[in-house]
Design an enzyme around this catalytic site. Structure first.
Site, PDB file in Angstrom:
ATOM      1  N   LYS A  30     -10.645   1.453  -7.017  1.00 29.52           N
ATOM      2  CA  LYS A  30     -11.492   2.015  -8.068  1.00 29.52           C
ATOM      3  C   LYS A  30     -11.978   3.432  -7.732  1.00 29.52           C
ATOM      4  O   LYS A  30     -12.160   4.257  -8.627  1.00 29.52           O
ATOM      5  CB  LYS A  30     -12.680   1.088  -8.352  1.00 29.52           C
ATOM      6  CG  LYS A  30     -12.266  -0.328  -8.761  1.00 29.52           C
ATOM      7  CD  LYS A  30     -11.326  -0.365  -9.945  1.00 29.52           C
ATOM      8  CE  LYS A  30     -10.692  -1.732 -10.155  1.00 29.52           C
ATOM      9  NZ  LYS A  30      -9.651  -1.737 -11.184  1.00 29.52           N
ATOM     10  N   GLY A  35     -16.189  -6.348 -12.360  1.00 30.82           N
ATOM     11  CA  GLY A  35     -17.573  -6.802 -12.170  1.00 30.82           C
ATOM     12  C   GLY A  35     -17.850  -7.400 -10.808  1.00 30.82           C
ATOM     13  O   GLY A  35     -18.925  -7.932 -10.562  1.00 30.82           O
ATOM     14  N   LYS A  58     -23.816   6.083 -10.768  1.00 26.67           N
ATOM     15  CA  LYS A  58     -25.116   6.054 -11.432  1.00 26.67           C
ATOM     16  C   LYS A  58     -25.154   4.916 -12.460  1.00 26.67           C
ATOM     17  O   LYS A  58     -24.151   4.605 -13.071  1.00 26.67           O
ATOM     18  CB  LYS A  58     -25.342   7.387 -12.139  1.00 26.67           C
ATOM     19  CG  LYS A  58     -26.756   7.599 -12.657  1.00 26.67           C
ATOM     20  CD  LYS A  58     -26.877   8.996 -13.249  1.00 26.67           C
ATOM     21  CE  LYS A  58     -28.209   9.190 -13.941  1.00 26.67           C
ATOM     22  NZ  LYS A  58     -29.353   9.134 -13.016  1.00 26.67           N
ATOM     23  N   ARG A  89      -2.798  -4.704 -16.477  1.00 21.53           N
ATOM     24  CA  ARG A  89      -2.274  -6.045 -16.775  1.00 21.53           C
ATOM     25  C   ARG A  89      -2.716  -6.484 -18.169  1.00 21.53           C
ATOM     26  O   ARG A  89      -3.501  -5.796 -18.815  1.00 21.53           O
ATOM     27  CB  ARG A  89      -2.828  -7.029 -15.756  1.00 21.53           C
ATOM     28  CG  ARG A  89      -4.361  -6.950 -15.696  1.00 21.53           C
ATOM     29  CD  ARG A  89      -5.011  -8.065 -14.964  1.00 21.53           C
ATOM     30  NE  ARG A  89      -6.425  -7.808 -14.737  1.00 21.53           N
ATOM     31  CZ  ARG A  89      -7.395  -8.006 -15.600  1.00 21.53           C
ATOM     32  NH1 ARG A  89      -7.114  -8.459 -16.808  1.00 21.53           N
ATOM     33  NH2 ARG A  89      -8.656  -7.736 -15.305  1.00 21.53           N
TER      34      ARG A  89
END
Lengths: 125, 448
Positions: free
Chosen positions: B116, B164, B200, B290
């Site tokens: 990420k 998440g 942030k 995906r």
């Protein structure tokens, strides 16, 4: 040998499939005869038969000396190999006993947990 | 076209892929763990192979076992679905080495977007706005300095996290100091990579995402957008397509950003680019390389079967649509999930009204294995307008019959019936905030 020990011994012997047994421990001597037909109800024999299952999906390869019905195995006996992604993995019996059925052929694809052999537990040495 | 496809997944998504394969006369191969022996997808597939025990690490995440099943069954392609190995670059490479088509983008792109922090850097390099934050952090001093510049509250995120997972909230420098080492350690043990970065917290954000598909030549087409703002503990609960509150100009801006990100990347297969929409601006959040859980709402409004299209494009049997399929009406999806698993979770009753599209891997009488995700079914309705779709969902939910397991059905019903949902006034934080408030009120009630 006291009563309790003799009873325990007979209990142990009940698990085995025999017609005649002679046991000698020091001064103690025991001889048992069983009628073949009446011997060990089928149910007890059935319970003692376990399977050796494939630990992975792959292709089963038999040993150079393939397992046969009647072959004796112990915990560490290599009963064959499973080839997965070009790696050969030993399959160990993880059980002590006598092979009573062969459930897979050399070169056959097997799934995880698929039974490979039937073993009558405890009939070794 | 492919002759035989292996589905490296379970449950509803495996059933979904089998359905698309059937339409194209492709034979299907399921792989399953011992916990899924009697599962619907195992029965639906033309062939099925048990690849390992219940523990996913030894079955659904076991690359060698999945591939070996593919080799034994002699498949042309592997569809990874979502979760499990779907974003595993190594697995994609291994498929290629075995001459099996991987139904997804190349391993390089999976790796890039899977990290990420690297994906943020890549997006920024292509001129896409990213959420204010850092790239990979070196040490505490670096983190403190950066945090001071960006301002609290902040999220510490694991580079290999995403979806998440691997996220910690910090409100001040003391918390940052306390959480940083823990976050790093946790990232190391959960994702086998201890890289972390800061982002942030955007206080009034909505989650908007764009569905794309790429052909074998790497041309991409946008297939519409979705609003997935309603989340609890960073897991999506209700999704809509399209995102009804953005303007056509904003939608054009989104499409342009997606092309800016992915043109000339040789992107193949399905993908979703997630953005946070905050004070009229879009910020790149992450990209999932995906098929996504909520693809059904896009299908419902575009009339496309995107899994079918993915298979056709991968086999060079179809052309990319020339234009963005027009969004007709509004679709809403509610995720029906298992809430508090009990000792035995058997679906004694599991009925849905015909007004819903229901994607599920279960049927009445099934036991829900406790080892995997909690999704029971995805329930989708569509209508010409958002308010009509809400009404339709409202009455459809009232007709859902489920018994034998604890589910979130009543929670979904109360959200759909609420004013704040119906008036489209909510943020990514809304659901969690409401749950916390309700819990504390309930506790007070008990004390009184």
């Amino acid at each position: 040998m006291n009563d309790k020990q003799i009873r325990a011994l007979i209990d142990q012997l009940a698990k085995y499939d025999f017609i005649h047994a002679q046991i000698k421990i020091d001064d103690f001597e025991l001889s048992l005869d069983r009628d073949q037909l009446a011997s060990g109800s089928n149910q007890t024999v059935e319970q003692a038969v376990k399977t050796i299952n494939s630990p992975m999906i792959g292709v089963f390869h038999a040993n150079e000396q393939p397992m046969k019905v009647g072959t004796l195995v112990t915990d560490n006996t290599v009963v064959g190999q499973i080839e997965s992604m070009k790696l050969f993995n030993d399959v160990t019996a993880s059980i002590t006993g006598k092979v009573v059925a062969i459930l897979c052929d050399d070169g056959e694809a097997v799934q995880f947990d698929q039974p490979l052999f039937k073993v009558a537990q405890g009939v070794a040495d | 076209m492919f002759k035989k496809v292996l589905i490296a997944n379970r449950g509803e998504v495996a059933c979904r892929i089998i359905r698309a394969c059937r339409q194209l006369n492709i034979a299907t191969v399921a792989v399953y763990s011992t916990a899924d022996r009697d599962a619907l997808f195992v029965h639906q597939a033309d062939e099925a192979y048990c690849i390992g025990p219940a523990n996913a690490k030894k079955s659904y995440l076991n690359r060698e076992a999945v591939l070996m099943a593919g080799i034994i069954a002699n498949v042309d392609a592997i569809h990874p679905g979502y979760g499990f190995l779907s974003e595993d670059a190594l697995f994609a490479k291994m498929c290629a080495q075995c001459d099996i088509t991987w139904l997804g983008p190349t391993a390089d792109l999976i790796e890039l977007m899977g990290n990420k922090a690297a994906a943020r850097k890549f997006a920024a390099s292509r001129g896409i706005a990213i959420i204010p934050g850092t790239f990979v952090l070196n040490d505490l001093d670096h983190a403190k300095q950066a945090a001071k510049k960006i301002g609290y509250p902040l999220l510490i995120k694991a580079s290999q996290g995403g979806g998440g997972k691997g996220i910690r909230l910090v409100n001040n420098v003391a918390q940052l100091q306390a959480q940083l080492a823990i976050a790093r350690q946790e990232a190391g043990s959960s994702f086998a990579n201890n890289e972390i970065y800061l982002e942030k917290v955007l206080q009034s954000a909505r989650h908007i995402e764009v569905q794309v598909i790429g052909d074998q030549a790497g041309n991409i087409q946008v297939l519409g957008d979705r609003d997935c703002t309603l989340q609890t503990r960073r897991q999506k609960v209700i999704e809509e397509s399209p995102a009804t509150f953005i303007t056509q100009a904003q939608r054009r801006e989104l499409v342009q950003m997606v092309h800016q990100l992915l043109d000339n990347c040789n992107y193949q297969g399905l993908g979703t680019i997630e953005f946070l929409f905050n004070q009229d601006r879009f910020y790149f959040l992450e990209m999932n390389t995906r098929l996504q859980v909520e693809h059904g709402v896009t299908e419902t409004t575009t009339g496309l079967d995107i899994v079918l299209l993915q298979l056709q494009l991968a086999a060079n049997d179809a052309r990319l649509p020339d234009y963005i399929p027009s969004n007709e009406g509004v679709a809403i999806e509610c995720r029906l999930t298992l809430t508090t698993p009990t000792q035995v979770n058997q679906l004694k009753m599991f009925n849905f009204p015909a007004t819903m599209r229901v994607d599920t891997g279960y049927q009445a009488g099934d036991f829900i294995p406790p080892f995997y995700d909690s999704l029971l079914a995805k329930m989708i309705v569509s209508a010409p307008t958002r308010s009509k779709a809400i009404n339709k969902m409202n009455s459809a939910l009232a007709q859902v019959r489920i018994d034998g397991v604890q589910s979130n059905l009543s929670q979904l019903q109360s959200i759909i019936a609420s004013d704040w949902y119906q008036s489209n006034q909510f943020l990514v934080t809304t659901l969690d905030a409401r749950i916390t408030t309700n819990e504390s009120t309930a506790k007070k009630g008990n004390l009184d």
